[in-house]
Design a protein around this motif. Sequence first.
Motif, PDB file in Angstrom:
ATOM      1  N   THR A 275      21.710  59.300   3.739  1.00 31.14           N
ATOM      2  CA  THR A 275      21.838  60.700   3.338  1.00 31.14           C
ATOM      3  C   THR A 275      23.014  60.835   2.390  1.00 31.14           C
ATOM      4  N   ASP A 276      22.775  61.523   1.294  1.00 33.57           N
ATOM      5  CA  ASP A 276      23.855  61.838   0.360  1.00 33.57           C
ATOM      6  C   ASP A 276      24.233  63.295   0.591  1.00 33.57           C
ATOM      7  N   PRO A 277      25.393  63.555   1.201  1.00 35.70           N
ATOM      8  CA  PRO A 277      25.763  64.938   1.499  1.00 35.70           C
ATOM      9  C   PRO A 277      25.923  65.797   0.246  1.00 35.70           C
ATOM     10  N   ARG A 278      26.287  65.191  -0.879  1.00 34.40           N
ATOM     11  CA  ARG A 278      26.376  65.961  -2.131  1.00 34.40           C
ATOM     12  C   ARG A 278      25.001  66.458  -2.551  1.00 34.40           C
TER      13      ARG A 278
ATOM     14  N   SER B 165      27.676  56.200   9.309  1.00 37.01           N
ATOM     15  CA  SER B 165      28.117  56.933   8.117  1.00 37.01           C
ATOM     16  C   SER B 165      26.904  57.604   7.486  1.00 37.01           C
ATOM     17  N   TRP B 166      27.198  58.466   6.522  1.00 38.07           N
ATOM     18  CA  TRP B 166      26.106  59.085   5.766  1.00 38.07           C
ATOM     19  C   TRP B 166      25.305  57.997   5.062  1.00 38.07           C
TER      20      TRP B 166
ATOM     21  N   LEU C  89      32.653  62.907  13.243  1.00 41.91           N
ATOM     22  CA  LEU C  89      31.660  62.591  14.272  1.00 41.91           C
ATOM     23  C   LEU C  89      30.952  61.281  13.945  1.00 41.91           C
ATOM     24  N   LEU C  90      30.568  61.120  12.702  1.00 37.49           N
ATOM     25  CA  LEU C  90      29.903  59.878  12.296  1.00 37.49           C
ATOM     26  C   LEU C  90      30.839  58.680  12.468  1.00 37.49           C
ATOM     27  N   ASP C  91      32.133  58.883  12.159  1.00 35.18           N
ATOM     28  CA  ASP C  91      33.106  57.802  12.390  1.00 35.18           C
ATOM     29  C   ASP C  91      33.161  57.441  13.870  1.00 35.18           C
TER      30      ASP C  91
ATOM     31  N   ALA D  84      19.397  67.797   3.230  1.00 37.89           N
ATOM     32  CA  ALA D  84      19.915  69.009   3.879  1.00 37.89           C
ATOM     33  C   ALA D  84      19.496  69.059   5.353  1.00 37.89           C
ATOM     34  N   ALA D  85      18.295  68.581   5.657  1.00 36.55           N
ATOM     35  CA  ALA D  85      17.832  68.557   7.056  1.00 36.55           C
ATOM     36  C   ALA D  85      18.679  67.599   7.889  1.00 36.55           C
ATOM     37  N   ASP D  86      19.082  66.475   7.315  1.00 37.82           N
ATOM     38  CA  ASP D  86      19.915  65.531   8.057  1.00 37.82           C
ATOM     39  C   ASP D  86      21.309  66.108   8.291  1.00 37.82           C
ATOM     40  N   VAL D  87      21.865  66.781   7.296  1.00 38.84           N
ATOM     41  CA  VAL D  87      23.160  67.445   7.484  1.00 38.84           C
ATOM     42  C   VAL D  87      23.033  68.486   8.594  1.00 38.84           C
TER      43      VAL D  87
END
Length: 159
Positions: free
Chosen positions: A89-92, A83-84, A76-78, A49-52
């Motif tokens: 980082t797993d955004p889920r 990438s995540w 933005l990452l693209d 969550a902190a990375d998101v």
Amino acid sequence: MGDVGDQFELPPFWLVHALTWPARIDQWSLARAALVWVPALAGPLPRAAADVRYVAGVYHQVYGGSVVFFSDLDGLLDEERTSWRERRTDPREALDQLLQGDLTVPTLLLLISWYAHKVLTRNPRAPTSGTYATPIPAWQREAVRQAIALQLAADWPST
């Protein structure tokens, strides 16, 4: 709401995550299918969550605006050719931490249309193919963003 002078201060930006569209809701109805949170108001967070929050902050610094779609972060990452996955980082996982964790993060469930949900889930910079053969025009994406911003400005709880 009273005069402009009576309004409370709104957060710098809201981050909007599309949730799964409910199976029993048709595309002509509204559904609680988006989670809104304010990264700037969140205290200490688990790593995902902190990375998101960090990536959302970078997006907001670069592009501004009061509403950031989670799919904007993918874009933005693209742009940065990362990438995540490369960020580990797993955004889920981050979303689960916000929804089911013991965090004190101000969040709201947002009632949205099926089309707004479709806009929220699409990376604006992803190549179009298959089921996403027709890109969503930028003006429609901005119209959804502005509609969400107006609704949040009206409904966000005062502090």
